[in-house]
Design an enzyme around this catalytic site. Structure first.
Site, PDB file in Angstrom:
ATOM      1  N   ASP A  14       0.819  -1.212   0.449  1.00 53.38           N
ATOM      2  CA  ASP A  14       0.126  -0.210   0.131  1.00 53.38           C
ATOM      3  C   ASP A  14       0.966   1.614   0.140  1.00 53.38           C
ATOM      4  OD1 ASP A  14      -2.198  -1.673   0.476  1.00 53.38           O
ATOM      5  OD2 ASP A  14      -2.776  -1.241   1.990  1.00 53.38           O
ATOM      6  N   ASN A  43      -3.306  -6.323   7.339  1.00 53.85           N
ATOM      7  CA  ASN A  43      -4.352  -5.078   7.787  1.00 53.85           C
ATOM      8  C   ASN A  43      -4.264  -5.481   9.593  1.00 53.85           C
ATOM      9  OD1 ASN A  43      -3.649  -3.862   6.040  1.00 53.85           O
ATOM     10  ND2 ASN A  43      -5.804  -3.413   5.751  1.00 53.85           N
ATOM     11  N   SER A  92      -1.064  -0.869  -4.767  1.00 54.62           N
ATOM     12  CA  SER A  92      -1.877  -0.341  -4.299  1.00 54.62           C
ATOM     13  C   SER A  92      -1.551   1.778  -3.789  1.00 54.62           C
ATOM     14  CB  SER A  92      -2.978  -0.768  -3.478  1.00 54.62           C
ATOM     15  OG  SER A  92      -3.570  -1.737  -3.866  1.00 54.62           O
ATOM     16  N   LYS A 183     -18.563 -10.281   9.467  1.00 52.31           N
ATOM     17  CA  LYS A 183     -18.418  -8.777   9.754  1.00 52.31           C
ATOM     18  C   LYS A 183     -18.555  -8.207   8.879  1.00 52.31           C
ATOM     19  CE  LYS A 183     -15.752  -5.256   8.746  1.00 52.31           C
ATOM     20  NZ  LYS A 183     -16.753  -4.181   8.396  1.00 52.31           N
ATOM     21  N   LEU A 223     -21.514  -0.180  10.079  1.00 49.65           N
ATOM     22  CA  LEU A 223     -22.637   0.739   9.646  1.00 49.65           C
ATOM     23  C   LEU A 223     -21.930   1.845   9.328  1.00 49.65           C
ATOM     24  CD1 LEU A 223     -25.627  -0.053  11.636  1.00 49.65           C
ATOM     25  CD2 LEU A 223     -25.412  -0.650   9.501  1.00 49.65           C
ATOM     26  N   GLY A 224     -20.651   1.923   9.552  1.00 46.11           N
ATOM     27  CA  GLY A 224     -20.084   3.356   9.057  1.00 46.11           C
ATOM     28  C   GLY A 224     -20.331   4.048  10.680  1.00 46.11           C
ATOM     29  N   ASP A 254     -11.315  -3.477   8.989  1.00 46.51           N
ATOM     30  CA  ASP A 254     -10.179  -4.208   9.323  1.00 46.51           C
ATOM     31  C   ASP A 254      -9.662  -3.886  10.852  1.00 46.51           C
ATOM     32  OD1 ASP A 254      -9.508  -5.629   6.733  1.00 46.51           O
ATOM     33  OD2 ASP A 254      -8.289  -3.388   6.017  1.00 46.51           O
TER      34      ASP A 254
HETATM   35  N1  LIG Z   1     -17.066   8.098  11.085  1.00 46.30           N
HETATM   36  C1  LIG Z   1     -16.879   7.183  11.834  1.00 46.30           C
HETATM   37  N2  LIG Z   1     -17.430   7.669  13.553  1.00 46.30           N
HETATM   38  C2  LIG Z   1     -16.714   6.830  13.916  1.00 46.30           C
HETATM   39  N3  LIG Z   1     -16.689   5.699  13.742  1.00 46.30           N
HETATM   40  C3  LIG Z   1     -16.522   4.820  12.676  1.00 46.30           C
HETATM   41  C4  LIG Z   1     -16.537   5.839  11.717  1.00 46.30           C
HETATM   42  N4  LIG Z   1     -16.684   4.638  10.524  1.00 46.30           N
HETATM   43  C5  LIG Z   1     -16.279   3.822  11.257  1.00 46.30           C
HETATM   44  N5  LIG Z   1     -16.166   3.806  11.886  1.00 46.30           N
HETATM   45  C6  LIG Z   1     -16.100   2.258  12.747  1.00 46.30           C
HETATM   46  O1  LIG Z   1     -15.321   1.426  12.709  1.00 46.30           O
HETATM   47  C7  LIG Z   1     -16.504   0.655  12.594  1.00 46.30           C
HETATM   48  C8  LIG Z   1     -15.885  -0.243  10.590  1.00 46.30           C
HETATM   49  O2  LIG Z   1     -16.385   0.927   9.829  1.00 46.30           O
HETATM   50  P1  LIG Z   1     -17.116   0.731   8.719  1.00 46.30           P
HETATM   51  O3  LIG Z   1     -18.369  -0.142   8.661  1.00 46.30           O
HETATM   52  O4  LIG Z   1     -17.291   1.884   7.218  1.00 46.30           O
HETATM   53  O5  LIG Z   1     -16.602  -0.778   7.876  1.00 46.30           O
HETATM   54  P2  LIG Z   1     -16.555  -1.270   6.306  1.00 46.30           P
HETATM   55  O6  LIG Z   1     -16.801  -0.752   5.830  1.00 46.30           O
HETATM   56  O7  LIG Z   1     -15.896  -2.747   6.339  1.00 46.30           O
HETATM   57  O8  LIG Z   1     -14.916  -0.957   6.252  1.00 46.30           O
HETATM   58  P3  LIG Z   1     -13.261  -0.701   5.147  1.00 46.30           P
HETATM   59  O9  LIG Z   1     -14.221   0.417   3.899  1.00 46.30           O
HETATM   60  O10 LIG Z   1     -12.564  -0.303   5.607  1.00 46.30           O
HETATM   61  O11 LIG Z   1     -13.709  -2.128   4.761  1.00 46.30           O
HETATM   62  C9  LIG Z   1     -18.118   1.043  12.203  1.00 46.30           C
HETATM   63  O12 LIG Z   1     -19.168   0.158  12.960  1.00 46.30           O
HETATM   64  C10 LIG Z   1     -17.877   2.642  13.022  1.00 46.30           C
HETATM   65  O13 LIG Z   1     -17.261   2.023  14.780  1.00 46.30           O
HETATM   66 MG   LIG Z   2     -14.672  -3.667   4.908  1.00 47.63          MG
END
Ligand SMILES: Nc1ncnc2c1ncn2[C@@H]1O[C@H](COP(=O)(O)OP(=O)(O)OP(=O)(O)O)[C@@H](O)[C@H]1O
Ligand SMILES: [Mg+2]
Length: 313
Positions: A14, A43, A92, A183, A223-224, A254
């Site tokens: 990366d 990661n 990447s 997950k 859920l981000g 990760d």
């Molecule tokens: N903007 C944010 N603020 C606070 N916590 C966050 C934020 N984004 C992600 N997180 C935390 O990280 C966890 C995992 O993020 P996300 O759901 O975006 O995973 P993902 O889509 O698998 O990510 P990736 O792109 O790394 O694969 C969320 O459930 C939350 O607890």
């Molecule tokens: Mg992911």
């Protein structure tokens, strides 16, 4: 505690750098370049170590770039087993554009893996002695879509618990056999269930169904910035994400998987391990570029999230 073993079938080098503005034709001069070993499972291994655990990375790598990946893992002091392939490991690249604050990410599809190579990988996994195996990331070309399903089948016999973070057919096939922890993020979860899940009740019902059917013992739907939902036969818990300043979303998923798995491996209650995962996900968005998460941020955020956890009765 035995090392947490991770599996990365399509790892990457990366690269990250920054520039004033990205535009065509002219040379784009970049600065502050750095190179990290990457790909889902790698990661996860890096974050497990950052949090004081021990990780063992298993991965496919090949070509001159494969040797660079080995070097980067050596520098990161990660124990490892490489399964060699003929084709070369991908590189990447992420470029942060200072004028807009936007990040451009170039992610190659990676090598083609031959049958003899992925079979050698399956064989190498037979020798592992671990309690937790984390399989994370997409399958490179050439690897059959039931690869993770084959590993899921072996979990009981070989005495490990499988943690899975992937998408598409590879995910669906593995869940037919059953995993310990899965997950998905919302997009992955919706495409797996074949429909939109726009509200908490629908998400919860779909996650419960996975647990009921034996597809997964624990579902952590992330859920981000909206937090995450935990469903197991013991608990249903939805937690809000801590409010943090977003520098880069890279590595949240990760980091979440690494911390939650480490919590489970340390025999913490599932809800605590889940909260620890959320702390690591939020800590990852706090750090710029391809930086994953820092331990001090994770511990601080974990303290904050834990205060909001329902008390055990
Ligand atoms: N903007 C944010 N603020 C606070 N916590 C966050 C934020 N984004 C992600 N997180 C935390 O990280 C966890 C995992 O993020 P996300 O759901 O975006 O995973 P993902 O889509 O698998 O990510 P990736 O792109 O790394 O694969 C969320 O459930 C939350 O607890
Ligand atoms: Mg992911």
């Amino acid at each position: 505690m035995k090392p947490i073993v991770t599996l990365t079938l399509n790892p990457s080098i990366d690269g990250a750098a920054q520039t004033h503005v990205v535009r065509p034709i002219r040379k784009i001069r970049t600065s502050d370049e750095r190179y990290d070993p990457g790909g889902g499972g790698i990661n996860v291994a890096r974050v497990v170590q950052e949090l004081g655990g021990t990780a063992f990375a298993t991965y496919l790598a090949g070509g001159a770039t494969g040797r660079v990946l080995d070097d980067l893992l050596e520098s990161a002091a990660i124990m490892r087993r490489r399964i060699s392939i003929d084709d070369h490991t991908r590189i990447s690249h992420a470029v942060y554009e200072r004028s807009s604050g936007l990040e451009y990410r170039f992610v190659p599809e990676g090598p083609v893996v031959r049958e003899a190579e992925w079979r050698a990988c399956l064989e190498a996994l037979e020798d592992l002695d671990c309690d937790y195996l984390v399989a994370s990331g997409s399958l490179p070309r050439g690897i059959p879509e039931d690869f993770y399903a084959i590993i899921a089948d072996r979990a009981d016999r070989n005495g490990f618990k499988l943690v899975l973070d992937t998408s598409g057919a590879a995910l669906r096939r593995a869940l037919e056999r059953g995993v310990h922890l899965v997950k998905p993020n919302l997009g992955e979860f919706e495409s797996m269930r074949g429909r939109k899940l726009p509200n908490p009740a629908l998400q919860e019902e779909a996650a419960r169904e996975l647990v009921r059917s034996g597809a997964a013992e624990i579902v952590a739907l992330t859920l981000g910035r909206d937090g995450a939902l935990l469903v197991s036969d013991q608990s249903v818990l939805r937690l809000a994400a801590p409010d943090v300043t977003v520098k880069s979303a890279v590595g949240a998923g990760d980091s979440f998987v690494a911390a939650m798995t480490l919590g489970l491996a340390r025999e913490r209650p599932v809800a605590d391990a889940f909260a620890y995962g959320m702390a690591a996900g939020a800590a990852a968005v706090l750090s710029a570029g391809t930086g994953l998460c820092r331990r001090e941020d994770v511990e601080r955020l974990y303290g904050e999230i834990k205060m909001n956890l329902p008390q055990p009765r």
